[in-house]
Design a protein around this motif. Structure first.
Motif, PDB file in Angstrom:
ATOM      1  N   ASN A 159      43.151  42.055  36.832  1.00  0.00           N
ATOM      2  CA  ASN A 159      43.358  40.762  37.487  1.00  0.00           C
ATOM      3  C   ASN A 159      43.181  39.577  36.540  1.00  0.00           C
ATOM      4  OD1 ASN A 159      43.080  38.733  39.906  1.00  0.00           O
ATOM      5  ND2 ASN A 159      41.187  38.525  38.719  1.00  0.00           N
ATOM      6  N   VAL A 213      38.647  40.719  28.245  1.00  0.00           N
ATOM      7  CA  VAL A 213      39.808  41.591  28.018  1.00  0.00           C
ATOM      8  C   VAL A 213      40.450  41.367  26.649  1.00  0.00           C
ATOM      9  CG1 VAL A 213      40.253  41.710  30.511  1.00  0.00           C
ATOM     10  CG2 VAL A 213      41.570  40.102  29.107  1.00  0.00           C
ATOM     11  N   TYR A 268      53.681  31.434  30.480  1.00  0.00           N
ATOM     12  CA  TYR A 268      53.057  32.206  31.575  1.00  0.00           C
ATOM     13  C   TYR A 268      54.074  33.170  32.181  1.00  0.00           C
ATOM     14  CZ  TYR A 268      50.552  33.091  35.993  1.00  0.00           C
ATOM     15  OH  TYR A 268      49.931  33.677  37.079  1.00  0.00           O
TER      16      TYR A 268
HETATM   17  P1  NAP Z   1      41.172  31.938  38.302  1.00  0.00           P
HETATM   18  O1  NAP Z   1      40.438  31.496  39.520  1.00  0.00           O
HETATM   19  O2  NAP Z   1      41.356  30.997  37.166  1.00  0.00           O
HETATM   20  O3  NAP Z   1      40.482  33.298  37.800  1.00  0.00           O
HETATM   21  C1  NAP Z   1      40.884  33.902  36.618  1.00  0.00           C
HETATM   22  C2  NAP Z   1      39.851  34.941  36.258  1.00  0.00           C
HETATM   23  O4  NAP Z   1      40.249  35.571  35.030  1.00  0.00           O
HETATM   24  C3  NAP Z   1      38.464  34.346  36.012  1.00  0.00           C
HETATM   25  O5  NAP Z   1      37.482  35.229  36.463  1.00  0.00           O
HETATM   26  C4  NAP Z   1      38.417  34.245  34.500  1.00  0.00           C
HETATM   27  O6  NAP Z   1      37.115  34.224  33.960  1.00  0.00           O
HETATM   28  C5  NAP Z   1      39.135  35.524  34.157  1.00  0.00           C
HETATM   29  N1  NAP Z   1      39.523  35.606  32.751  1.00  0.00           N
HETATM   30  C6  NAP Z   1      40.298  34.768  32.030  1.00  0.00           C
HETATM   31  N2  NAP Z   1      40.359  35.178  30.758  1.00  0.00           N
HETATM   32  C7  NAP Z   1      39.621  36.313  30.679  1.00  0.00           C
HETATM   33  C8  NAP Z   1      39.296  37.197  29.640  1.00  0.00           C
HETATM   34  N3  NAP Z   1      39.725  37.014  28.379  1.00  0.00           N
HETATM   35  N4  NAP Z   1      38.524  38.280  29.916  1.00  0.00           N
HETATM   36  C9  NAP Z   1      38.060  38.483  31.182  1.00  0.00           C
HETATM   37  N5  NAP Z   1      38.309  37.656  32.189  1.00  0.00           N
HETATM   38  C10 NAP Z   1      39.083  36.587  31.944  1.00  0.00           C
HETATM   39  O7  NAP Z   1      42.650  32.396  38.672  1.00  0.00           O
HETATM   40  P2  NAP Z   1      43.277  33.262  39.869  1.00  0.00           P
HETATM   41  O8  NAP Z   1      44.287  32.407  40.512  1.00  0.00           O
HETATM   42  O9  NAP Z   1      42.211  33.896  40.665  1.00  0.00           O
HETATM   43  O10 NAP Z   1      44.061  34.349  39.017  1.00  0.00           O
HETATM   44  C11 NAP Z   1      43.826  35.750  39.115  1.00  0.00           C
HETATM   45  C12 NAP Z   1      45.118  36.468  38.717  1.00  0.00           C
HETATM   46  O11 NAP Z   1      46.137  36.144  39.674  1.00  0.00           O
HETATM   47  C13 NAP Z   1      45.669  36.043  37.363  1.00  0.00           C
HETATM   48  O12 NAP Z   1      46.183  37.179  36.690  1.00  0.00           O
HETATM   49  C14 NAP Z   1      46.807  35.110  37.730  1.00  0.00           C
HETATM   50  O13 NAP Z   1      47.782  35.038  36.718  1.00  0.00           O
HETATM   51  C15 NAP Z   1      47.319  35.763  38.996  1.00  0.00           C
HETATM   52  N6  NAP Z   1      48.108  34.919  39.889  1.00  0.00           N
HETATM   53  C16 NAP Z   1      47.555  33.837  40.472  1.00  0.00           C
HETATM   54  C17 NAP Z   1      48.324  33.071  41.344  1.00  0.00           C
HETATM   55  C18 NAP Z   1      47.749  31.875  42.041  1.00  0.00           C
HETATM   56  O14 NAP Z   1      48.512  31.200  42.773  1.00  0.00           O
HETATM   57  N7  NAP Z   1      46.472  31.564  41.898  1.00  0.00           N
HETATM   58  C19 NAP Z   1      49.662  33.420  41.609  1.00  0.00           C
HETATM   59  C20 NAP Z   1      50.195  34.546  40.990  1.00  0.00           C
HETATM   60  C21 NAP Z   1      49.395  35.295  40.139  1.00  0.00           C
HETATM   61  P3  NAP Z   1      36.318  32.835  33.633  1.00  0.00           P
HETATM   62  O15 NAP Z   1      35.719  32.382  34.935  1.00  0.00           O
HETATM   63  O16 NAP Z   1      35.318  33.264  32.618  1.00  0.00           O
HETATM   64  O17 NAP Z   1      37.330  31.870  33.110  1.00  0.00           O
END
Ligand code: NAP
Length: 240
Positions: free
Chosen positions: A88, A62, A163
């Motif tokens: 996402n 992205v 963040y």
């Molecule tokens: P995660 O397991 O770390 O997954 C993040 C995903 O984003 C991974 O697939 C990662 O790819 C991808 N990503 C990061 N930078 C990118 C880029 N430049 N281009 C394309 N893909 C990219 O985290 P998650 O918890 O599932 O998070 C998903 C979303 O939920 C995020 O927006 C996060 O802020 C939000 N969120 C999470 C929580 C929580 O408690 N986990 C709470 C609120 C909101 P790689 O594998 O290549 O790194």
């Protein structure tokens, strides 16, 4: 099948994104598994396909405009339209004992805010070709100014300056796109998945990624008279 809906989920190779892709696929959509790393995207799509989901990997960083443009071209060539876009992909580069550096701020804004705008703009012509398209931005309660400014809230105890600022900015972007696209019937909403156990928080979250995915899927499949320009979790609207 002309009726099969096409959904693109960014950052769908793991965590909440992969579960959003799985659940959209289980509803019968063709899911495009966005991943910045081709191999990780292929592996995730293969895992989903093993569960009888029509999942196809799409290389998509992205923060890389060329990669985003190439992904849009591929969607145009293979499907001619896009029904659902879930922004996402996100990064968290600070923690309670590790404040964000200026570079961390830039990284988080580049992915969590600018990346969403780049992808949404690139996909807009395809979203316009679908009859009732939906955009869902994965935000966070710790991007809510209302919750952060309430000293009694759990959110106010989380010192993630960059963040939280990036997710507050994402909320602004959500409202801007919702306003721009309201007249065209394209609904744009922000959601919070809750605190889910993923790599982002070293699996300390208390919810499963599948539980977190559910609200994104609900907003991605909302009815024509459903909300746009809102911020929600699974319990309902959240304050900005
Ligand atoms: P995660 O397991 O770390 O997954 C993040 C995903 O984003 C991974 O697939 C990662 O790819 C991808 N990503 C990061 N930078 C990118 C880029 N430049 N281009 C394309 N893909 C990219 O985290 P998650 O918890 O599932 O998070 C998903 C979303 O939920 C995020 O927006 C996060 O802020 C939000 N969120 C999470 C929580 C929580 O408690 N986990 C709470 C609120 C909101 P790689 O594998 O290549 O790194």
């Amino acid at each position: 099948m002309a009726d099969t809906k096409i959904a693109l989920v960014t950052g769908a190779n793991k965590g909440i994104g992969k579960e959003i892709a799985r659940q959209l696929g289980e509803l019968g959509m063709t899911v495009l598994v966005g991943a910045r790393d081709e191999r990780r995207g292929r592996d995730a799509a293969a895992e989903l396909a093993a569960g009888k989901i029509d999942a196809r990997p799409v290389q998509l960083d992205v923060t890389d405009a060329e990669s985003v443009a190439a992904a849009a071209k591929l969607v145009e060539r293979d499907h001619g339209r896009l029904d659902v876009l879930v922004n996402n992909a996100g990064v968290l580069r600070e923690w309670f004992d590790k404040p964000a550096t200026p570079e961390d701020f830039q990284d988080m804004f580049a992915t969590n805010v600018t990346g969403v705008v780049t992808v949404t703009r690139a996909m807009l012509p395809l979203l316009r070709k679908a009859s009732a398209s939906r955009v869902v931005n994965v935000s966070s309660e710790i991007g809510s100014l209302a919750l952060l400014s309430d000293p009694n809230s759990d959110q106010s105890a989380v010192p993630f300056y960059a963040y939280s600022a990036s997710k507050a900015a994402l909320n602004v972007v959500t409202v801007m796109f919702a306003n721009e696209l309201r007249g065209e019937g394209i609904k744009v909403n922000a959601i919070c998945p809750g605190y889910c156990a993923t790599d982002m928080n070293d699996h300390q979250g208390v919810r499963t990624p599948a539980q977190g995915a559910a609200v994104a899927v609900r907003m991605a499949t909302g009815p024509d008279d459903g909300p746009t320009g809102q911020f929600r979790n699974e319990a309902g609207p959240l304050p900005w």
